[in-house]
Write an enzyme that holds these catalytic residues in place. Sequence first.
Site, mmCIF file in Angstrom:
data_model
loop_
_atom_site.group_PDB
_atom_site.id
_atom_site.type_symbol
_atom_site.label_atom_id
_atom_site.label_comp_id
_atom_site.label_asym_id
_atom_site.label_seq_id
_atom_site.Cartn_x
_atom_site.Cartn_y
_atom_site.Cartn_z
ATOM 1 N N ARG A 120 0.858 -1.186 0.000
ATOM 2 C CA ARG A 120 0.000 0.000 0.000
ATOM 3 C C ARG A 120 0.900 1.245 0.000
ATOM 4 O O ARG A 120 1.101 1.915 1.006
ATOM 5 C CB ARG A 120 -0.918 -0.041 1.225
ATOM 6 C CG ARG A 120 -1.959 1.091 1.294
ATOM 7 C CD ARG A 120 -2.889 1.126 0.115
ATOM 8 N NE ARG A 120 -3.809 0.019 0.063
ATOM 9 C CZ ARG A 120 -5.030 0.013 0.608
ATOM 10 N NH1 ARG A 120 -5.447 1.044 1.285
ATOM 11 N NH2 ARG A 120 -5.826 -1.025 0.449
ATOM 12 N N GLN A 125 -0.179 2.201 -6.186
ATOM 13 C CA GLN A 125 -1.622 2.449 -6.210
ATOM 14 C C GLN A 125 -2.289 1.931 -7.476
ATOM 15 O O GLN A 125 -3.394 1.385 -7.430
ATOM 16 C CB GLN A 125 -1.904 3.944 -6.061
ATOM 17 C CG GLN A 125 -1.848 4.434 -4.632
ATOM 18 C CD GLN A 125 -2.174 5.917 -4.518
ATOM 19 O OE1 GLN A 125 -2.207 6.641 -5.515
ATOM 20 N NE2 GLN A 125 -2.405 6.379 -3.305
ATOM 21 N N ASP A 128 -3.098 -1.846 -7.220
ATOM 22 C CA ASP A 128 -3.756 -2.290 -5.996
ATOM 23 C C ASP A 128 -5.159 -2.828 -6.281
ATOM 24 O O ASP A 128 -6.125 -2.076 -6.341
ATOM 25 C CB ASP A 128 -3.806 -1.120 -5.013
ATOM 26 C CG ASP A 128 -4.301 -1.519 -3.634
ATOM 27 O OD1 ASP A 128 -4.744 -2.671 -3.476
ATOM 28 O OD2 ASP A 128 -4.248 -0.676 -2.731
ATOM 29 N N SER A 131 -7.923 -2.072 -3.569
ATOM 30 C CA SER A 131 -8.569 -0.763 -3.651
ATOM 31 C C SER A 131 -9.563 -0.707 -4.800
ATOM 32 O O SER A 131 -10.668 -0.175 -4.662
ATOM 33 C CB SER A 131 -7.517 0.342 -3.818
ATOM 34 O OG SER A 131 -6.770 0.492 -2.633
ATOM 35 N N TYR A 226 -3.679 1.217 6.351
ATOM 36 C CA TYR A 226 -4.647 0.303 6.941
ATOM 37 C C TYR A 226 -4.809 0.606 8.428
ATOM 38 O O TYR A 226 -3.924 1.160 9.079
ATOM 39 C CB TYR A 226 -4.195 -1.154 6.781
ATOM 40 C CG TYR A 226 -4.277 -1.688 5.383
ATOM 41 C CD1 TYR A 226 -5.493 -2.049 4.842
ATOM 42 C CD2 TYR A 226 -3.137 -1.855 4.602
ATOM 43 C CE1 TYR A 226 -5.581 -2.562 3.558
ATOM 44 C CE2 TYR A 226 -3.211 -2.373 3.322
ATOM 45 C CZ TYR A 226 -4.438 -2.727 2.808
ATOM 46 O OH TYR A 226 -4.512 -3.234 1.539
#
Length: 374
Positions: A120, A125, A128, A131, A226
């Site tokens: 993360r 990104q 991911d 997500s 997180y």
Amino acid sequence: MKVGILKEPKDEARVAMLPEAVKTLISWGAEVCVETGAGQTAYADDDAYRSSGAEIKQRAEVLTESDMICGIQALPLEEISKMKPDAVLLGQMGALFNPELTKFLIEQKRTAFSMELVPRTTRAQSMDVLSSMATVLGYKATLLAANSLPRFFPMFMTAAGSITPARVLVIGAGVAGLQAIATAKRLGATVFAFDVRQAAKEEVLSIGAKFIDVAGATEDKAAGGYAVEQSAEFIQRQKDTIHEHAQKADIIITTAQIPGRKAPLLVEERTVHAMKAGSVIVDLAASSGGNCALTQPDQTIDINGVRIIGVGNLAAELPQDASKMYGKNYLNFLKLIIKDGAINLNFEDDIVLGTCVCHAGEAKNSRIAEMIKQ
């Protein structure tokens, strides 16, 4: 190098790559073979894959001929055994929750990447999948709740009188939670949100929800955005606060999870019994233990008029856009391990290392290494 794309199990409507992603992969110098019917449930037929430049083959051929297999759900052990010895396996395998599979991959000296392990970080990104799929989950969870609620979401002024807006409580303001908040707001509900991370407060307020504050949360910058485990004292304050707000809520959507651990229990049994008849709980953490004490995975139950929906693979209910997003995540990751049309694994790259379950009989991800020692 030949990349194989398999048809997912019958309860999975997504596909790892749609034809548009396959076309991009082929432009990088790779060959692609797709199992016949792989994209059918995501509304991409074999002809569309052929037009993108892929070969259409039977499952056994894809398994035995491919240098890399890209999928979503974990493959059965017997099918992994049929792959080339040096073939690379990619998927969302739940490696931290599936020790049998993980140990098998290590014992067989396979090279495997589990996409839920993508770090993360800002650079990762675009790769991911958690997500991306959380966006789908938050949106669909809110629509599911709206369809299950025995009343309207928005306020109405009618000749028969005024209808007050539904009151929605979202627990966990990560990607899924924020999407649930935004969707509920668009539908006209009054929305409250809770998260242990103070960084989430500004985001919650920016999309028009009210943030529920509980002082004393532990935060860890190394957790990559997180939530982390909290003290017993904080957890009790948290549960008491949620209990108070739940009694006024028409809908609760829970999204709180901690990577590699059982989901935190936030909605107690006493809270469910204190809620209004006709209320709805949608528990997005059902597969990892559930945020609600009474959640049953993949089931909808009724407790004194309160409907509790333990969602399973909700992302599969938007297979076209979910597959599109998943395929884009894959392409962004594959840029790191495909060079000049060949597989090139650089374990000096923190994303490649962090996402790798194992290679040549060695656990690469640090959390996987810790798990297999236990």
